[in-house]
Design a protein around this motif. Structure first.
Motif, PDB file in Angstrom:
ATOM      1  N   GLU A  17       0.991  -1.253   0.001  1.00 52.44           N
ATOM      2  CA  GLU A  17      -0.178  -0.059  -0.073  1.00 52.44           C
ATOM      3  C   GLU A  17       0.888   1.397  -0.052  1.00 52.44           C
ATOM      4  N   PRO A  18       0.190   2.466  -0.545  1.00 47.18           N
ATOM      5  CA  PRO A  18       1.449   3.539  -0.441  1.00 47.18           C
ATOM      6  C   PRO A  18       1.369   3.875   0.956  1.00 47.18           C
ATOM      7  N   PRO A  19       2.394   4.931   1.189  1.00 47.15           N
ATOM      8  CA  PRO A  19       2.701   5.470   2.389  1.00 47.15           C
ATOM      9  C   PRO A  19       1.757   6.015   2.897  1.00 47.15           C
ATOM     10  N   GLU A  20       1.550   6.072   4.414  1.00 51.84           N
ATOM     11  CA  GLU A  20       0.304   6.974   4.877  1.00 51.84           C
ATOM     12  C   GLU A  20       0.260   8.324   4.809  1.00 51.84           C
ATOM     13  N   ILE A  21       1.630   8.988   4.566  1.00 51.47           N
ATOM     14  CA  ILE A  21       1.848  10.375   4.471  1.00 51.47           C
ATOM     15  C   ILE A  21       2.910  10.590   3.439  1.00 51.47           C
ATOM     16  N   LYS A  39      -8.136   5.788  -4.885  1.00 56.57           N
ATOM     17  CA  LYS A  39      -8.935   4.628  -4.102  1.00 56.57           C
ATOM     18  C   LYS A  39      -8.261   4.646  -2.469  1.00 56.57           C
ATOM     19  N   PHE A  40      -7.227   5.355  -2.327  1.00 52.75           N
ATOM     20  CA  PHE A  40      -6.526   5.324  -0.980  1.00 52.75           C
ATOM     21  C   PHE A  40      -6.865   6.575   0.153  1.00 52.75           C
ATOM     22  N   SER A  41      -8.015   7.336  -0.350  1.00 55.17           N
ATOM     23  CA  SER A  41      -8.746   8.261   0.466  1.00 55.17           C
ATOM     24  C   SER A  41      -7.615   9.290   1.128  1.00 55.17           C
ATOM     25  N   TYR A  42      -6.731   9.902   0.255  1.00 55.01           N
ATOM     26  CA  TYR A  42      -6.044  10.865   0.901  1.00 55.01           C
ATOM     27  C   TYR A  42      -6.720  12.252   1.052  1.00 55.01           C
ATOM     28  N   GLU A  43      -6.242  12.937   2.089  1.00 59.19           N
ATOM     29  CA  GLU A  43      -6.703  14.525   2.400  1.00 59.19           C
ATOM     30  C   GLU A  43      -5.357  15.369   1.977  1.00 59.19           C
ATOM     31  N   ILE A  44      -5.513  16.459   1.612  1.00 58.60           N
ATOM     32  CA  ILE A  44      -4.572  17.493   1.207  1.00 58.60           C
ATOM     33  C   ILE A  44      -4.501  18.416   2.120  1.00 58.60           C
ATOM     34  N   ILE A  45      -3.259  18.795   2.733  1.00 61.18           N
ATOM     35  CA  ILE A  45      -2.816  20.048   3.239  1.00 61.18           C
ATOM     36  C   ILE A  45      -2.162  21.069   2.459  1.00 61.18           C
ATOM     37  N   HIS A  46      -2.306  22.171   2.195  1.00 58.24           N
ATOM     38  CA  HIS A  46      -1.590  23.090   1.337  1.00 58.24           C
ATOM     39  C   HIS A  46      -1.663  24.486   1.667  1.00 58.24           C
ATOM     40  N   GLU A  47      -0.741  25.184   1.484  1.00 58.01           N
ATOM     41  CA  GLU A  47      -0.771  26.643   1.578  1.00 58.01           C
ATOM     42  C   GLU A  47       0.074  27.327   0.474  1.00 58.01           C
ATOM     43  N   GLU A  48      -0.553  28.517  -0.020  1.00 59.36           N
ATOM     44  CA  GLU A  48       0.315  29.173  -1.211  1.00 59.36           C
ATOM     45  C   GLU A  48       1.487  29.758  -0.433  1.00 59.36           C
ATOM     46  N   SER A  49       2.466  29.896  -1.162  1.00 57.55           N
ATOM     47  CA  SER A  49       3.811  30.598  -0.662  1.00 57.55           C
ATOM     48  C   SER A  49       4.087  31.608  -1.663  1.00 57.55           C
ATOM     49  N   GLY A  93       3.481  20.605  -0.223  1.00 60.84           N
ATOM     50  CA  GLY A  93       2.341  19.934   0.151  1.00 60.84           C
ATOM     51  C   GLY A  93       2.507  18.874   0.986  1.00 60.84           C
ATOM     52  N   PHE A  94       1.294  18.246   1.470  1.00 65.27           N
ATOM     53  CA  PHE A  94       1.263  17.334   2.469  1.00 65.27           C
ATOM     54  C   PHE A  94      -0.150  16.688   2.034  1.00 65.27           C
ATOM     55  N   ILE A  95       0.068  15.338   2.007  1.00 59.14           N
ATOM     56  CA  ILE A  95      -1.157  14.327   1.914  1.00 59.14           C
ATOM     57  C   ILE A  95      -1.137  13.307   2.836  1.00 59.14           C
ATOM     58  N   TYR A  96      -2.451  12.974   3.431  1.00 59.90           N
ATOM     59  CA  TYR A  96      -2.341  11.847   4.435  1.00 59.90           C
ATOM     60  C   TYR A  96      -3.654  10.838   4.406  1.00 59.90           C
ATOM     61  N   ARG A  97      -3.556   9.657   4.572  1.00 59.01           N
ATOM     62  CA  ARG A  97      -4.594   8.805   4.394  1.00 59.01           C
ATOM     63  C   ARG A  97      -5.583   8.990   5.951  1.00 59.01           C
ATOM     64  N   ARG A  98      -6.451   9.358   5.558  1.00 55.84           N
ATOM     65  CA  ARG A  98      -7.572   9.701   6.520  1.00 55.84           C
ATOM     66  C   ARG A  98      -7.853   8.631   7.605  1.00 55.84           C
ATOM     67  N   LYS A 149      -5.805   6.686   8.640  1.00 53.99           N
ATOM     68  CA  LYS A 149      -4.440   6.359   9.270  1.00 53.99           C
ATOM     69  C   LYS A 149      -4.076   7.492  10.181  1.00 53.99           C
ATOM     70  N   PHE A 150      -4.346   8.649   9.906  1.00 50.35           N
ATOM     71  CA  PHE A 150      -3.783   9.841  10.446  1.00 50.35           C
ATOM     72  C   PHE A 150      -4.764  11.053  10.677  1.00 50.35           C
ATOM     73  N   LYS A 151      -4.876  11.638  11.726  1.00 54.10           N
ATOM     74  CA  LYS A 151      -5.753  12.769  11.948  1.00 54.10           C
ATOM     75  C   LYS A 151      -5.061  14.143  12.178  1.00 54.10           C
ATOM     76  N   GLU A 152      -5.281  15.204  11.329  1.00 53.36           N
ATOM     77  CA  GLU A 152      -4.717  16.289  11.617  1.00 53.36           C
ATOM     78  C   GLU A 152      -5.374  17.171  12.641  1.00 53.36           C
ATOM     79  N   LEU A 153      -4.489  17.770  13.614  1.00 57.45           N
ATOM     80  CA  LEU A 153      -5.095  18.694  14.491  1.00 57.45           C
ATOM     81  C   LEU A 153      -4.662  20.207  14.090  1.00 57.45           C
TER      82      LEU A 153
END
Length: 349
Positions: free
Chosen positions: A84-88, A111-121, A130-135, A137-141
């Motif tokens: 499976e692809p990495p969790e992050i 199909k791996f339900s990644y969420e995106i974190i990104h901000e313009e620079s 940028g940052f993607i994570y499998r929701r 497996k990981f919870k963004e706070l």
């Protein structure tokens, strides 16, 4: 002889089941960083200097080539995770949130339900991290974008992306909170010495963040990753960031996991002329290297991903070189001028 055979069999069984039991009490969590080199969409953004990579531009960039690059990136991500692809996965050199959305929509990563974190620079070319994570497996706070502090008011470079979260793999308490800092420091264009102050500014900005986290909790689980455009022994990282090159597990101290790759003739994350460099790195807090930590770095080191399809023969110097999307201005359909790096965390029950 029969008694001896049964004794040996018994010892082997104890070792096998004991080892299996140890492995059963641990889980793994993988984190990848990949500078994907100029992941631009083919549309013109009037607020950015993206003219090279627009339809009808000098590079002949098209939607079809954009889609091919997305599929190339997804191939690397999926292969890096094994089953499976990495969790992050954190990225360098992405133009905007849209290119990441398309990466997750148009490729097998969908199909791996990644969420995106990104901000313009404020980067002049418009490239960000940028940052993607499998929701699952990981919870963004919390997350925020941190600008590089510099006396040079003309410096426009990539922000540092800070992400705070917890693993959903049997997280027990607040001590399982992870702090990620994703970097793409100013390049050496113009010369390493002339541009060194820019990476010093980035290092001091990053250190101010980690110092604040250590002040709150000296056992903080901190992971720095990215394209630092300097090597582990360079002044910006070794002195200003104070990331140690020799391993240890002292609380409140940063350790660079990439030092084992230094000085290798045919190994690195990026090649300039005939020299491989280790500029894509993982740096972690000492608590992640402690045997007593519930979450720790597996084998106390990171990996450079060197799949054969990511490399090709170097036409100008001995050895191999990363297989890029462009060779100069000529389109070749490759991946990136950087190799990805991978970190595996071990979680004890």
């Amino acid at each position: 002889m029969k008694i001896i055979f049964l004794l040996i069999l018994s010892l082997l069984s104890i070792n096998f089941y004991g080892q299996a039991n140890i492995e059963a009490t641990e889980q793994q969590f993988r984190i990848m960083f990949y500078n994907v080199e100029n992941l631009f969409d083919p549309f013109d953004d009037t607020l950015k200097n993206d003219q090279e990579f627009v339809a009808g531009g000098v590079r002949g960039w098209t939607w079809k080539k954009f889609e091919k690059k997305l599929n190339n990136i997804s191939k690397v991500v999926v292969a890096s995770g094994g089953w499976e692809p990495p969790e992050i996965v954190a990225f360098g050199e992405i133009e905007n949130r849209f290119v990441v959305i398309e990466l997750l929509k148009l490729t097998p990563l969908e199909k791996f339900s990644y969420e995106i974190i990104h901000e313009e620079s404020p980067d002049e070319r418009g490239i960000d991290v940028g940052f993607i994570y499998r929701r699952d497996k990981f919870k963004e706070l919390y997350h925020k974008s941190v600008k590089i502090k510099s006396e040079d008011t003309t410096l426009k470079t990539r922000d540092i992306l800070y992400v705070k979260g917890i693993l959903k793999i049997k997280a027990k308490n607040d001590s399982d909170t992870l702090h990620f800092l994703i970097n793409h420091w100013p390049s050496r264009t113009g010369g390493p010495a002339i541009t060194a102050y820019k990476r010093k500014d980035a290092a001091l900005t990053l250190k101010s963040i980690t110092d604040s986290l250590f002040k709150i909790n000296s056992k903080s689980l901190i992971i720095l990753m990215g394209d630092f455009n300097d090597e582990p022994v360079d002044e910006s990282i070794n002195i200003h960031l104070a990331a140690k090159t020799e391993m240890g597990d002292n609380q409140g101290v940063l350790y660079n996991l990439m030092t084992p790759y230094l000085g290798k003739i045919d190994t690195g994350t990026n090649k300039f002329k005939d020299q491989w460099g280790v500029i894509d790195q993982f740096i972690v807090s000492g608590q992640l290297l402690s045997e007593n930590s519930r979450i720790s770095v597996k084998n106390s080191m990171a990996e450079i991903i060197q799949f054969p399809f990511l490399l090709k023969e170097d036409e100008n110097f001995p050895g191999r070189i990363p297989f890029r999307t462009y060779n100069g201005m000529k389109y070749s359909g490759g991946f990136s001028d950087h190799l990805p790096v991978l970190l595996t965390l071990r979680i004890k029950d």
